[in-house]
Structure formats: structure tokens, C-alpha cells
Design a protein around this motif. Sequence first.
Motif, mmCIF file in Angstrom:
data_model
loop_
_atom_site.group_PDB
_atom_site.id
_atom_site.type_symbol
_atom_site.label_atom_id
_atom_site.label_comp_id
_atom_site.label_asym_id
_atom_site.label_seq_id
_atom_site.Cartn_x
_atom_site.Cartn_y
_atom_site.Cartn_z
ATOM 1 N N GLN A 15 0.826 -1.209 0.000
ATOM 2 C CA GLN A 15 0.000 0.000 0.000
ATOM 3 C C GLN A 15 0.859 1.257 0.000
ATOM 4 O O GLN A 15 0.561 2.223 -0.712
ATOM 5 C CB GLN A 15 -0.944 -0.004 1.204
ATOM 6 N N ALA A 16 1.936 1.254 0.769
ATOM 7 C CA ALA A 16 2.824 2.422 0.829
ATOM 8 C C ALA A 16 3.493 2.654 -0.523
ATOM 9 O O ALA A 16 3.573 3.799 -0.991
ATOM 10 C CB ALA A 16 3.874 2.238 1.922
ATOM 11 N N ALA A 17 3.949 1.597 -1.166
ATOM 12 C CA ALA A 17 4.582 1.732 -2.483
ATOM 13 C C ALA A 17 3.563 2.219 -3.509
ATOM 14 O O ALA A 17 3.870 3.078 -4.346
ATOM 15 C CB ALA A 17 5.193 0.407 -2.916
ATOM 16 N N ARG A 18 2.353 1.704 -3.453
ATOM 17 C CA ARG A 18 1.290 2.122 -4.372
ATOM 18 C C ARG A 18 0.968 3.612 -4.189
ATOM 19 O O ARG A 18 0.836 4.348 -5.157
ATOM 20 C CB ARG A 18 0.046 1.273 -4.114
ATOM 21 N N LEU A 19 0.865 4.048 -2.937
ATOM 22 C CA LEU A 19 0.552 5.455 -2.684
ATOM 23 C C LEU A 19 1.703 6.382 -3.083
ATOM 24 O O LEU A 19 1.462 7.496 -3.565
ATOM 25 C CB LEU A 19 0.171 5.667 -1.217
ATOM 26 N N ARG A 20 2.954 5.934 -2.906
ATOM 27 C CA ARG A 20 4.098 6.743 -3.371
ATOM 28 C C ARG A 20 4.024 6.951 -4.878
ATOM 29 O O ARG A 20 4.244 8.048 -5.376
ATOM 30 C CB ARG A 20 5.421 6.084 -2.988
#
Length: 169
Positions: A15-20
Motif C-alpha cells: 500500500q505504501a509503495a502504491r501510494l508513493r
Amino acid sequence: LSVMDVRPALGRAYQAARLRRAEELFLSNQGWSLEQYRKDGVKLMSPEVYARTHQEIANYDFSASILMAGFGEEDDGPAILSVRNPGVTVDHTKIGFWCIGSGATAAQTSLFERRYSWNINAEDATYYVYEAKRRAEAAQGVGQSTDLYLIRRRISPMRIGLPFAASSG
């Protein structure tokens, strides 16, 4: 620890990579960070721009899948997890295998037909997995390059050579 203890962290990392990436695509060109957008976007953007940006971020498809397998100290057998957009983790441990990518359906069908499970012998497992991979190559985007490893509890992964690869079809 169980491999399942990793599940929440794996989902959060996805999720963090997707949001970045969504931040790069939909906010950075305007000089905004995701943090700024969340804090001030509704106040500083027109309602239409804010709503459109919100939809773009919410609907952004990261176009990545992750497959993780391993042994935890408390696990009876190998654990298999997959992660897909938007960071949903799924446990495939009971099935004993899982496939991702454009050739997944062909590979999974092959493994189901062979009644693949994590407790079959290494020779059959190697052959069935390689056969499934070759069937998956019918799908667009699946390359022919293949690396197989035998993974066992408390033993370093062992690379399996494929002398039969050139003649298989």
C-alpha cells in the motif's frame, strides 16, 4: 513466529509503495505531496479538482502482484501469500501453491490437474511446476526464461538445473 505474522506488514508495504507511485503520478506535477493533499487539498483545491484527484488516487492500479512463500517457526508446512492491488493479501497455504501474472490461469489449471500439493516428492514437484510454467508461456508477456529452486525448512534454497528445458514443449 509464523509466516502469517508477515501478512499485515506485506500488505502495508504494498500500500505504501502504491501510494508513493500515485503521489508521483497525480500530485507531484502540481508540487503537492500526499500529506499536503490530505491536510489542505479540500481547502485549497476546487471541489471538482479535489474529487477528480481523490478518484485518481483511489482507483490507481499499481499493476503489481507479489507472491511470497516461506516457513515460519510455528508453521506446519510452507505458507503462501499473494498481494494484489490495492494491497490485499490472500493466504493460499491450504491450496499448496499459487500463481500470479498473465499466465497464472494456465499454470494453476496445470497444477490442479496434476493434484499438486506441498507434500509430494521433490522430483514430481519440480516437473509439475516446470510443466505449469511452460503452459503459462502461452499467455502474452510470459517469458521463456525459468529459474527453479527447491525450498525446504531450515535448508538453503537449492537451484534446480533444467537440462530437459530445451526439449520440452
